[in-house]
Scaffold this active site. Sequence first.
Site, PDB file in Angstrom:
ATOM      1  N   GLU A   1      18.966  -3.496 -22.473  1.00 41.72           N
ATOM      2  CA  GLU A   1      18.509  -3.916 -20.971  1.00 41.72           C
ATOM      3  C   GLU A   1      19.417  -3.301 -19.934  1.00 41.72           C
ATOM      4  OE1 GLU A   1      15.760  -4.785 -19.750  1.00 41.72           O
ATOM      5  OE2 GLU A   1      14.846  -5.533 -21.757  1.00 41.72           O
TER       6      GLU A   1
ATOM      7  N   ARG B   1       9.580 -10.639  -7.381  1.00 41.05           N
ATOM      8  CA  ARG B   1       8.807 -11.640  -8.284  1.00 41.05           C
ATOM      9  C   ARG B   1       7.899 -12.515  -7.720  1.00 41.05           C
ATOM     10  NH1 ARG B   1      10.721 -10.187 -13.291  1.00 41.05           N
ATOM     11  NH2 ARG B   1      13.180 -10.501 -13.402  1.00 41.05           N
TER      12      ARG B   1
ATOM     13  N   GLY C   1      12.074 -29.162 -19.204  1.00 43.22           N
ATOM     14  CA  GLY C   1      11.001 -29.975 -19.040  1.00 43.22           C
ATOM     15  C   GLY C   1       9.561 -29.430 -19.556  1.00 43.22           C
TER      16      GLY C   1
ATOM     17  N   ALA D   1      18.437  -7.767 -16.607  1.00 45.57           N
ATOM     18  CA  ALA D   1      17.940  -8.743 -17.574  1.00 45.57           C
ATOM     19  C   ALA D   1      16.858  -8.322 -18.447  1.00 45.57           C
ATOM     20  CB  ALA D   1      17.922 -10.133 -17.218  1.00 45.57           C
TER      21      ALA D   1
ATOM     22  N   GLU E   1      17.833  -0.752 -17.419  1.00 47.16           N
ATOM     23  CA  GLU E   1      17.418  -1.215 -15.935  1.00 47.16           C
ATOM     24  C   GLU E   1      18.496  -0.557 -14.966  1.00 47.16           C
ATOM     25  OE1 GLU E   1      17.163  -5.581 -15.606  1.00 47.16           O
ATOM     26  OE2 GLU E   1      15.179  -5.390 -16.438  1.00 47.16           O
TER      27      GLU E   1
ATOM     28  N   GLU F   1       2.820 -30.567 -22.169  1.00 43.33           N
ATOM     29  CA  GLU F   1       2.523 -28.994 -21.912  1.00 43.33           C
ATOM     30  C   GLU F   1       3.812 -28.287 -22.185  1.00 43.33           C
ATOM     31  OE1 GLU F   1       0.854 -28.819 -18.046  1.00 43.33           O
ATOM     32  OE2 GLU F   1      -1.076 -29.295 -18.738  1.00 43.33           O
TER      33      GLU F   1
ATOM     34  N   GLU G   1      10.626  -1.976 -13.859  1.00 42.85           N
ATOM     35  CA  GLU G   1      12.028  -1.213 -13.857  1.00 42.85           C
ATOM     36  C   GLU G   1      12.041  -0.010 -12.951  1.00 42.85           C
ATOM     37  OE1 GLU G   1      12.667  -0.300 -17.892  1.00 42.85           O
ATOM     38  OE2 GLU G   1      13.257  -2.580 -18.345  1.00 42.85           O
TER      39      GLU G   1
END
Length: 195
Positions: free
Chosen positions: A85, A56, A108, A68, A89, A30, A134
């Site tokens: 950015e 988050r 991975g 970022a 920001e 995947e 933001e």
Amino acid sequence: MSSQDVHVGRVVALRVDEVAMPGGGTASREVVEHLGAVAVVALDETGAVTLIHQYRHPLGRRLWELPAGLLDGGDETPLAAARRELAEEVGLAASEWVTLVDVAVSPGFTDEVVRVFLARGLTVVDREVQGEEEADLEAHSFPLAEAVDMVLAGEIVNGPAVSGLLAAHTVVTGGASGRPSDAPFPDRPTRFASR
């Protein structure tokens, strides 16, 4: 060998690849495709770095991060994205830019790579809030050494922030010099942007 899309969204796509493995045989993998991103260690004349405190959802809490954002598709260079950015920001512009590190976030399962810049010669500019994320940012300045201590104490866990702050500390203390701001970016993701 073969590839099948499972989901194509606004920011990422998920595909399942059947691949020939280096040791023989085949396997399903995947892969989350990503636009790639940039992050900025914005260091002022006193040696303080600007960090943002942002919610988050996957971790369910606010994290300390560097300013970022996503690389836009098309011809936007990583440096142009970093300049954009930084202004959006935290309302800053910089006259000096150095490439610190490129971070393969989790190779991975995703092709996401973040280029982290060191920005100096800071000036304040008008901040244009672009959306809900933001608008919710809280920006604070910390001495770079304190930010490094926060990394080592586990208070900063965002991968690009961890690697960027440690790299910036190495550059600032004379252990390295970084790369030009337009250094080649061979691992910049391209598949999602080309969809």
